[in-house]
Design a protein around this motif. Structure first.
Motif, PDB file in Angstrom:
ATOM      1  N   SER A 163      -4.791  12.613   2.332  1.00  0.00           N
ATOM      2  CA  SER A 163      -5.933  12.610   3.265  1.00  0.00           C
ATOM      3  C   SER A 163      -5.641  11.651   4.416  1.00  0.00           C
ATOM      4  N   PHE A 164      -4.916  10.587   4.111  1.00  0.00           N
ATOM      5  CA  PHE A 164      -4.544   9.606   5.128  1.00  0.00           C
ATOM      6  C   PHE A 164      -3.601  10.247   6.162  1.00  0.00           C
TER       7      PHE A 164
ATOM      8  N   CYS B 123       0.864  -1.180   0.000  1.00  0.00           N
ATOM      9  CA  CYS B 123       0.000   0.000   0.000  1.00  0.00           C
ATOM     10  C   CYS B 123       0.897   1.225   0.000  1.00  0.00           C
TER      11      CYS B 123
ATOM     12  N   THR C  51       0.239   3.962   1.312  1.00  0.00           N
ATOM     13  CA  THR C  51       0.173   4.576   2.640  1.00  0.00           C
ATOM     14  C   THR C  51       1.157   3.901   3.608  1.00  0.00           C
TER      15      THR C  51
END
Ligand code: UDP
Length: 196
Positions: free
Chosen positions: A192-193, A85, A87
């Motif tokens: 946004s994470f 991922c 993120t």
């Protein structure tokens, strides 16, 4: 299938360091590696839009950001070791950047969120040097200006969040204008994470 990163997350961060060091050795000629991620949505989109499929095919590295993609790869000659991922990868990248003094440029999102992301990264990783930032709502006429800003900043890694498929098109279209930058890493929902 698309994904080409048959490596673990940590290994991918090591590739980033290696490429950024190589870019520093040859700033005038180095074309940044375009590093994308692939998930079900992206594969579906590539099936419908040949231009997007071409942009994906022009990437240097694609990592699988979705377990279905990893499962599907296990039926091919190139099974992937794991899902990566963006993120999660960001944290490996930031740790590697702290160790190796790599510089980040943060491109994308609305002005206010863009500023907040930079603050959030500075809090989490005080040793990562963020050498520039720019929001992601500019017209194609401004591509050159934004790229000049990135180059002048001396960034090693350009993080690009412009949403799929704009960020992939943008990265491929502009990589010739970004000589000396080690990696262009697309990162869709990352900001946004980090600020959420
Ligand atoms: N974004 C941007 N410019 C655009 C479109 C989107 O900077 O023209 C930013 C948006 O603010 C968000 C990020 O791109 O921070 C990811 O957008 P989205 O969640 O729509 O994309 P996805 O996660 O599906 O790739």
């Amino acid at each position: 299938g698309f994904p080409t990163a048959s490596v673990s997350r940590r290994k991918l961060a090591q590739c980033m360091v290696r490429d950024c060091m190589a870019a520093r050795e040859d700033r005038e000629n180095w074309i940044p590696k375009a590093v994308f991620s692939s998930n079900g949505q992206g594969i579906a989109l590539a099936g419908q839009d040949p231009a997007f499929a071409d942009a994906m095919a022009a990437a240097d590295i694609i990592h699988a950001d979705g377990m279905p993609v990893v499962f599907a790869s296990r039926r091919t000659a190139h099974p992937l070791p794991e899902r990566i991922c963006t993120t999660d990868f960001f944290h490996d990248a930031a740790q590697a950047a702290s160790e190796h003094k790599l510089r980040f440029f943060i491109l994308g999102a609305k002005e206010e969120q863009n500023r907040a992301v930079v603050e959030a990264i500075r809090k989490l990783y005080p040793d990562v040097e963020i050498v520039g930032r720019h929001h992601g709502y500019f017209p194609p006429e401004d591509d050159k200006r934004v790229c000049d800003l990135v180059r002048a900043s001396g960034a090693d890694v350009l993080w690009v969040a412009l949403g799929k498929p704009r960020q992939e098109f943008w990265s491929i279209r502009n990589r010739e204008n970004l000589k000396g930058v080690g990696w262009i890493k697309t990162c869709g929902g990352l900001y946004s994470f980090l600020t959420g």
